[in-house]
Write an enzyme that holds these catalytic residues in place. Sequence first.
Site, short mmCIF file in Angstrom:
data_model
loop_
_atom_site.label_atom_id
_atom_site.label_comp_id
_atom_site.label_asym_id
_atom_site.label_seq_id
_atom_site.Cartn_x
_atom_site.Cartn_y
_atom_site.Cartn_z
N ASP A 40 41.73 43.08 45.00
CA ASP A 40 42.29 41.93 46.01
C ASP A 40 43.47 41.49 45.09
O ASP A 40 44.01 42.24 44.07
CB ASP A 40 41.37 40.69 46.02
CG ASP A 40 40.96 40.05 44.50
OD1 ASP A 40 41.70 40.61 43.50
OD2 ASP A 40 40.18 39.24 44.30
N LEU A 41 44.38 40.83 45.77
CA LEU A 41 45.70 40.51 45.11
C LEU A 41 45.68 39.43 44.03
O LEU A 41 44.85 38.67 44.17
CB LEU A 41 46.71 40.11 46.20
CG LEU A 41 46.85 41.04 47.42
CD1 LEU A 41 47.71 40.36 48.45
CD2 LEU A 41 47.25 42.33 46.93
N ASP A 70 42.06 38.43 50.84
CA ASP A 70 42.84 39.46 50.34
C ASP A 70 41.96 40.37 49.83
O ASP A 70 42.53 41.14 48.83
CB ASP A 70 43.74 38.71 49.27
CG ASP A 70 43.15 38.03 48.13
OD1 ASP A 70 41.90 37.50 48.44
OD2 ASP A 70 43.50 38.19 47.02
#
Length: 641
Positions: free
Chosen positions: A502-503, A545
Amino acid sequence: MSKVTAQQRQQQVLFAVMSVYRFLIAERDLPSLLQGICDRLVGQGLNLSAWMVLLDDDHGGIITAETGLGEVFTPVMDNLRQGVLPACGLRALDQQGGAARFCPGTACENCSLPRCRGVGQAITVPIRCRQNLFGFLVIQTPEGGQVTDEELGLVADLAESIGQALHNLLRMEESRVREKELQRIEERFELALHASDAGLWDWNIKTGEMFTSPCRKGFLDYRENGGAPGSAAWEGLIHPDDKARVLQVLNDHLAGKTEEYRIEYRIKKENGAWRWFLDCGRVVERDEQGMPVRMTGTHQDITLQKEQAEILVRVQRQLHDAVERERTFLQTVIDGAADSVMVIDMDYTVLLINATAARIMKIDSSEARGRKCHKLFHGSDVPCTDKRYPCPIQAVQESGNRVTLIHNPLHGNNINNTFEIEVTPLRDGTGRIRGIIEVARDITDRLRIEKELRESQSKLYQLAHHDILTGLPNRLLFRDRMKQAVAKAQRHKSRVAILFLDLDKFKDINDTLGHDVGDQLLVEVARRLQRQCRKSDTVARFGGDEFVFILDEIKDRNGAAVVAEKILKAMSEPVRVGCHTLHITTSIGIALYPDHSEDMDQVMKYADMALYQAKAEGRNNYRFYDPAMRAPSCSERQDAD
């Protein structure tokens, strides 16, 4: 390993064939069926590879399955897409009677499979499912092994059974599609029956029971002395002069000699009067021996129409000496029809045209009579030759019977709608065709609705299996791809890597710049991730995300590490979203199947734990799962996000 004897191979072949036969009986999914056949022919080291190709002439499609070839099969697929069949496939299709053929290797110099060229040996056999769906099966046998005539015979018999199983499977699928389609149009059909004043009947041929529309119960009630309605009671009410003809037409249809049961005949009503009826129906169900089981159709009182038709026949017989009063009466009758109606003689002269046809064609009905139809409709001095609107007169001349045509546009008159035209021969007292009666119906809306239904089905599948924002596979499709990757890994003794990512600090972007910017960022991230995938890999979005990679057929953890580094590098490039330049990083957790677990749900969990370990160690990096890792608490997850 000791060499397999001929007897041992014969036993192995018999075991594999029986396994395929059992699989053919149980499996109902076409891709799974084809893949399962190949898997069983290669299992236990019996053969080096097996691959199958089916060619669909109706839709121009190609269906394939393979086991034991992997990337070696890629050039074969490239050639198939260009319409080029491999040499072994052509030899299989040339075989007469479905016989299997042994290819000893030296005869394969032009084969497109590098592993076969000059060194391999194979069995090829044709597969015939139906007239426009056929193909072949290629089994690459161990080098130096002896292929006996008995084995070739077993493969030929198996190919015949595969073809029959595919035929039955496709027939069952077509039946399910037809059933759904019938359910969708049932309401419209009922409305159409009401509009046409027709009744619906459903006849159980074996029991003789006859179901009739509740709204037309009195109209179709054949009960005698208060008994149950049925075919026997119906036969007793038919006019004696018509009974033999009715039963002949009915029996011809039941025997499969005609596509449709359609006949006009007289029935005696309760008051003793004879009324004309039109019966139209079809056999909708047959048993395994092809015997009819169920038949449905409509039953319509056409006494008034028959009377009107008799008037038309009398007018036609006396056409040249009929008085204007009779012509005016006939014109009034057909002007009452909602559909376009025209009467044209065999010399292309318009005899009658109703108000609806004149309005559609934008002509004056009083000026149309006596003119050549091709001159009147599109200004030509010769009859129509354009295939978009085939000539009704020529069609009746060729068939001698009633025909149905499709015009787009109607008679070439620049009308951008599609019309269905029923063309009936107009005969004189001797039975000679003197002209045609043409009834045209606008079916543009019906065709549009059918097209919209097909498109909606495709959109529903896309929505069900892909993320709406990025277009990536969603959890549902991801699960299916994961099962495929595990199955392939089990066959090829390879590994599958799951990369959870994920970001970093994505929530800050949403909170400060808004969800629109966050969504655009996710779309660009999805594009970058897709560029890091091989064709066989899968990248999916789970929501927010969170993205997940499936890397199949990797040798060791180094392959997963290479992809993770490529992802980190791709994410390090600035992202331009509107007027914002965003600098993002990502954290990645990696777990391997079967190294870390043979349970894919557990592998997913381990990858998730490794992801939060990567975040805990400073983000913008990747970590492999280690047994010493522990699952993060809710508070730790919130801090990591």
